[in-house]
Design an enzyme around this catalytic site. Structure first.
Site, PDB file in Angstrom:
ATOM      1  N   THR A   1       0.815  -1.217   0.000  1.00  0.00           N
ATOM      2  CA  THR A   1       0.000   0.000   0.000  1.00  0.00           C
ATOM      3  C   THR A   1       0.852   1.272   0.000  1.00  0.00           C
ATOM      4  OG1 THR A   1      -0.246  -0.427   2.357  1.00  0.00           O
ATOM      5  CG2 THR A   1      -2.140  -0.900   0.967  1.00  0.00           C
ATOM      6  N   GLY A   2       2.151   1.125  -0.128  1.00  0.00           N
ATOM      7  CA  GLY A   2       3.001   2.294  -0.314  1.00  0.00           C
ATOM      8  C   GLY A   2       3.685   2.814   0.943  1.00  0.00           C
TER       9      GLY A   2
ATOM     10  N   LEU B   1       7.322   3.353   0.089  1.00  0.00           N
ATOM     11  CA  LEU B   1       7.355   4.438  -0.896  1.00  0.00           C
ATOM     12  C   LEU B   1       7.169   5.795  -0.203  1.00  0.00           C
ATOM     13  CD1 LEU B   1       7.384   4.554  -4.062  1.00  0.00           C
ATOM     14  CD2 LEU B   1       4.939   4.947  -3.893  1.00  0.00           C
TER      15      LEU B   1
ATOM     16  N   GLU C   1     -21.439 -22.242 -13.807  1.00  0.00           N
ATOM     17  CA  GLU C   1     -21.159 -20.803 -13.927  1.00  0.00           C
ATOM     18  C   GLU C   1     -22.429 -20.039 -14.327  1.00  0.00           C
ATOM     19  OE1 GLU C   1     -18.593 -19.494 -12.765  1.00  0.00           O
ATOM     20  OE2 GLU C   1     -17.462 -21.348 -12.536  1.00  0.00           O
TER      21      GLU C   1
END
Ligand SMILES: Nc1ncnc2c1ncn2[C@@H]1O[C@H](COP(=O)(O)OP(=O)(O)OP(=O)(O)O)[C@@H](O)[C@H]1O
Length: 779
Positions: A347-348, A351, A569
Site C-alpha cells: 500500500t506504499g 514508498l 457458472e
C-alpha cells in the site's frame, strides 16, 4: 684434492656418465640456475681415486628437478659464480674437446684455436645472455629454501654422510689399505668412517645392528692382522635432523596457514565493498542500514505517492520539521519522534518513507527489521546502537525500519517462549528512541503489516507517537495511482480521467503494488504482440491475469465436465443478474485458469464499508448458485462447488459468531481474535447448539432461496450455459442480449460511472438500467 682443482679427466668422464644435474626454471622455461648435489662432487673425487663407486654415490635421494646431459651445465650461472675455478677448468675441458672438432655440448661445431681467455670470454658472453640475469634474489630464495629443507629432510645432508658404500667396499678399499682413522655409528644404523686424509674426508654405509657391526669389524681387523692396540676406534652417536623438531608442527602450521590463505582469498573475492565473509565476521555488530542521501539522490517525491493524501499530510509535518526545526521549537513544540506506517502489503509504506526523505533532502537510513536478527545474542542490540549513532552523526536524518514487527513484536510473557536476542534488540530500540531528544533532529519511521502485534512500549507517545494507517485505495485512490503508473507507459492517447477511472473501477481491492504490476503486465502483453501502443484490451488482459491467473491451456476438460462447468457458472451468473444486492457482473468464463479454477464469473464489488443482512444473504445465494444449478440440471452433483461451500460456511459463521447478524443469538460475539489461542469454548453447550442451528439455518435458507430463483429462471440458465459452451467467455453485453437489461439499478457507483455505456446509464434512468420498475427482491 679439492673440488676447485677438479681435473679435466674427471669432467670428461662425467659427460659420459650423464650424471645428475639440478636446474631451476621459471614459468617461462628460463633456467634460473642449477645446483649440483655435494654427493655429485664427492662422487667425482671417487673417480680421481680410481673408484668405481661414483654411480652408487649419485644414487643419493632423488633431489634432481630435471636430469639433463651434464654438458648443459655450461648454462648454469650458479656454477659459474659459485665455483669460478671449476668453471675455468671446465670451460677448458669442454672447449678443448670441441676445438678438436668434435661436437660441443651445445651442438655447435667450433673451429680455430682459442685459449682460456677466449673460453672465459665465451663464458662471460654466455653469462650475459643468460636469462637468469633478469631475476631478483626472491626468485632464488624459494627454490633454494626448498632444496635446503628437502635435503635436510632426507635426514642428513650428503656432507654429513660422505660417500655411500657397502661394508664390503669399505673393507676392501679403506680398511685394508689403512685409510680409516675412526668410525662413528650414527643412530645405530649408519656407520661413518673418517679417513686419514684426502677427499672425501668421510665415507659411510648402513649397518644392520651395532652388535653385528662390532663383531664384523673385529673379525675384519683380525683377518687383516691389525694389532689390538691399533684397532679402529668405534664410537656411537645419536643425531637428530632438524625435521624431527619441525615435523610435529607442520600439520598445525599447514592448517593455520591454509585457513589464513583461504580467508584472504575469500576477502579478495567477496562482493565489492563488502569485503566478503571475512568482513561480515568482523562487522557483525555493525548496522546494515543502506544510506541514501543527496549523492545517491532519492528520486521519489510526494507526487509519486498517490491516493493517500491524509497519510501524506501527516508525514509532511516531519518534513517541515526537518527543514525548519526552529519554526516549531520557538513555540515550544516538540516534534514527534517517530511514526509507524501500518497497512496491508503493497500500500506504499516504503514508498511514502522514501518520498519523505526525498522531500526533506536529508540522509535516509533504510534498514529492514530482519537485518537486526542474528543467531548471536547481542548482535541485534549492537546494530541498533550503531544505526542510531550513525543517524545522529548525519543529523538531521531519517531512519526507516521496514517490517519492524521482526524485532518489535510484543515481548513474551511466558519465560518458556521468550527470545533473548529479540528482546535485547527491542529493548535497545526502546532505549535509543527514549535516548535521543528532539533536538537530535532524527526522525524514525517504521513500516509494518502487523501493527496489532507490536509491543505496546514501542507505540506509546514519545516513541512512535504517530500511527499512520495506509489502507487499500478506494476508487479515487486507485485512479490517482493508475495515473502515476501510466506516466511511463506508451498509450495511444494521453491518460484521461475516464481511462484511469475505468481501470480503477475494474480493479476493486487492488493495492498500489497490484496496480503497478498491472500496468507493467499490460505493457508486456502489448510488447509481446509487437504493438506500438498499450491499449485498453491489454490492460483488461493484464487485470484478468492478476485476478484469476493465466489461462491454463494444458488442462483439457471432457465434454461432460465442460457442460457441468457451463451450467455451474450459468447458475452463478443468473443469481447475480436477478438478485438485487449482487455485484455487477463483468464476465463469465469456462476457460480453466490458474491452479484450480475451471471457470469463473467476474463481478465488480463496490468499495463498501458496511454490509447489511440482506446483502450478506444475497452473497450467500450467489455463492450457492453453481451447486444449485448442478442439482437442477444433472442427476448428481460434483466437487466443483467445494470452494463456494467454504465461502458460504465462512459467511454464515461470521454472521452468527462475529457480526451479530443472527436474530436468534442476538447481539453477542464469540469470535476469538486471530492472535489468541482458544483453549476453552467461550459459550455454554446450549449456546453452542443455538450457534450450530443458526449457521445451518442461514445456509439452508440461502440454498432454498437459490433453488427457488433458479427453478423460476431455468430457461435463462439454459440459455446462458449454451452460450457459454459455444463461446467459452460471455460478457455483460451478451447477458443483456440473452436476458434483457438487469432489473435492478447497479449498486456500484464506480461501475455506473466508468463502465456502463451512456445509453444504459443516462440520467433518465434513475431507478434501474432497464427503465422498468424494480421487481421485488427475492425474499
Ligand atoms: N500510493 C502509491 N502510489 C504509487 N505507487 C504505489 C503506491 N503504493 C504502492 N505503490 C507501488 O507499489 C510498490 C510497492 O510499494 P511499497 O513497497 O511501498 O509497499 P509496502 O506498503 O511497503 O509493502 P510491504 O508492506 O509489503 O512492505 C511501490 O514501489 C510502488 O510502485
Amino acid at each position: 684434492m679439492s673440488v676447485g682443482q677438479f681435473p679435466v679427466r674427471a669432467s670428461l668422464r662425467m659427460v659420459q656418465l650423464r650424471s645428475l644435474k639440478i636446474s631451476f626454471q621459471n614459468s617461462r622455461g628460463s633456467i634460473l640456475g642449477c645446483f649440483q648435489s655435494r654427493c655429485y662432487f664427492e662422487s667425482l673425487s671417487h673417480f680421481v681415486l680410481g673408484s668405481s663407486m661414483s654411480q652408487r654415490a649419485c644414487s643419493q635421494p632423488s633431489v634432481a628437478l630435471s636430469i639433463r646431459r651434464f654438458s648443459s651445465i655450461r648454462h648454469c650461472n650458479f656454477m659459474h659464480k659459485t665455483f669460478p675455478r671449476l668453471n675455468a677448468n671446465w670451460g677448458a675441458g669442454m672447449n678443448g674437446k670441441t676445438n678438436n672438432g668434435s661436437t660441443g655440448s651445445n651442438g655447435n661445431k667450433s673451429s680455430g684455436n682459442k685459449g682460456n681467455n677466449n673460453n672465459n670470454n665465451n663464458n662471460n658472453n654466455n653469462n650475459n645472455n643468460n636469462p637468469m640475469g633478469n631475476f631478483s634474489w626472491k626468485d632464488w630464495v624459494v627454490p633454494t629454501l626448498f632444496m635446503f629443507l628437502l635435503m635436510n629432510g632426507m635426514g642428513m645432508s650428503s656432507a654429513d654422510r660422505g660417500a655411500q658404500l657397502t661394508f664390503q667396499d669399505f673393507k676392501v678399499n679403506y680398511l685394508s689399505k689403512g685409510l680409516v682413522r675412526r668410525v662413528v655409528v650414527i643412530n645405530g644404523a649408519y656407520a661413518e668412517a673418517e679417513l686419514m686424509s684426502g677427499i672425501p674426508r668421510h665415507v659411510g654405509f648402513t649397518i644392520g645392528s651395532p652388535d653385528v657391526f662390532d663383531r664384523e669389524m673385529e673379525e675384519a681387523q683380525e683377518k687383516l692382522r691389525i694389532p689390538s692396540n691399533e684397532r679402529i676406534p668405534i664410537s656411537y652417536e645419536t643425531r637428530t635432523s632438524i625435521w624431527t623438531y619441525i615435523m610435529p608442527f607442520v600439520p598445525t602450521l599447514l592448517l593455520v596457514g591454509g585457513g589464513y590463505y583461504l580467508l584472504m582469498q575469500m576477502r579478495k573475492r567477496g562482493p565489492k565493498g563488502t569485503g566478503g565473509p571475512f568482513d561480515s565476521i568482523m562487522n557483525v555488530g555493525k548496522s546494515k542500514a543502506k544510506l541514501f542521501n543527496q549523492d545517491t539522490n532519492i528520486k521519489v517525491k510526494f507526487k509519486d505517492v498517490a491516493g493517500c493524501d491524509e497519510a501524506k499530510a501527516e508525514i509532511m509535518e516531519f518534513v517541515n520539521f526537518l527543514k525548519q526545526p526552529q519554526r516549531y521549537e520557538r513555540l515550544g513544540a516538540k516534534i514527534p519522534r517517530g511514526a509507524i506506517l501500518a497497512g496491508p502489503p503493497g500500500t506504499g509504506k516504503t514508498l511514502l518513507a522514501k518520498a519523505t526523505a526525498g522531500e526533506a533532502g536529508v540522509p535516509f537510513l533504510s534498514v529492514s527489521g530482519s537485518e537486526f536478527v542474528e543467531m548471536f545474542v547481542g548482535v541485534g542490540a549492537s546494530r541498533v546502537r550503531d544505526l542510531f549513532a550513525t543517524a545522529r552523526k548525519l543529523a538531521p536524518s531519517i531512519i526507516f525500519i521496514d517490517e519492524i514487527d521482526a524485532i518489535g513484536g510484543a515481548r513474551e510473557k511466558s519465560p518458556m517462549r521468550a527470545n533473548d536476542e529479540k528482546e535485547a534488540t527491542l529493548n535497545q530500540l526502546l532505549v535509543e528512541m527514549d535516548g535521543f531528544d528532539t533536538s537530535d533532529h532524527v526522525v524514525v519511521l517504521a513500516g509494518t503489516n502487523r501493527s496489532d502485534m507490536l509491543d505496546k512500549a514501542l507505540l506509546r507517545p514519545g516513541r512512535f507517537d504517530r500511527h499512520i494507517y495506509l489502507d487499500k485505495p478506494d476508487i479515487e485512490g486507485r485512479k490517482a495511482i493508475y495515473k502515476v503508473h501510466l506516466r511511463p507507459i506508451k498509450l495511444k492517447e494521453p491518460v484521461t480521467d475516464t481511462f484511469a477511472g475505468r481501470l480503477a473501477a475494474m480493479t476493486p481491492g487492488f493495492s498500489g503494488a497490484d496496480i503497478a504490476n498491472c500496468c507493467n503486465e499490460a505493457a508486456l502483453i502489448a510488447a509481446r504482440h509487437n504493438a506500438n501502443y498499450v491499449e485498453l484490451k491489454d490492460f483488461e488482459q493484464a487485470i484478468e491475469r492478476v485476478i484469476v491467473g493465466l489461462a491454463n491451456k494444458t488442462r483439457v476438460l471432457s465434454p461432460e465436465e465442460k457442460k457441468t462447468v457451463a451450467y455451474h457458472e450459468a447458475g452463478h451468473a443468473i443469481c447475480g443478474w436477478y438478485l438485487k444486492y449482487a455485484d455487477p457482473l463483468l464476465k463469465v468464463s469456462i476457460i480453466p485458469r490458474g491452479q484450480a479454477a475451471l471457470g469463473y464469473a467476474q463481478y465488480l464489488p463496490p468499495d463498501q464499508y458496511l454490509i447489511s443482512r440482506e446483502q450478506f444473504q444475497h452473497k450467500m445465494i450467489m455463492a450457492l448458485g453453481g451447486r444449485v444449478s448442478e442439482e437442477l440440471h444433472f442427476p448428481s452433483v460434483t466437487t466443483g462447488a467445494a470452494d463456494d461451500l467454504q465461502k458460504v460456511t465462512k459467511m454464515a459463521n461470521a454472521m452468527v459468531l462475529k457480526l451479530g447478524l443472527s436474530k436468534k443469538l442476538g447481539t453477542i460475539v464469540f469470535e476469538p481474535k486471530d492472535t489468541q489461542m482458544q483453549v476453552h469454548k467461550p459459550f455454554s453447550e446450549e449456546t453452542f447448539e443455538v450457534i450450530d442451528t443458526e449457521v445451518h439455518r442461514l445456509i439452508n435458507d440461502a440454498h432454498a432461496r437459490c433453488k427457488e430463483l433458479l427453478t423460476s429462471k431455468i430457461d435463462e440458465v439454459d440459455k446462458v450455459a449454451k452460450e457459454l459452451l459455444k463461446k467459452e467467455v460471455i460478457t455483460r453485453d451478451d447477458m443483456i442480449r440473452l436476458l434483457g437489461p438487469r432489473p435492478f439499478k447497479e449498486q456500484n457507483d464506480a461501475f455506473r460511472k466508468y463502465l456502463l455505456p451512456k445509453d444504459e446509464n443516462g440520467g433518465e434512468n434513475p431507478h434501474n438500467d432497464s427503465g422498468k420498475p424494480e421487481p421485488e427482491p427475492v425474499a
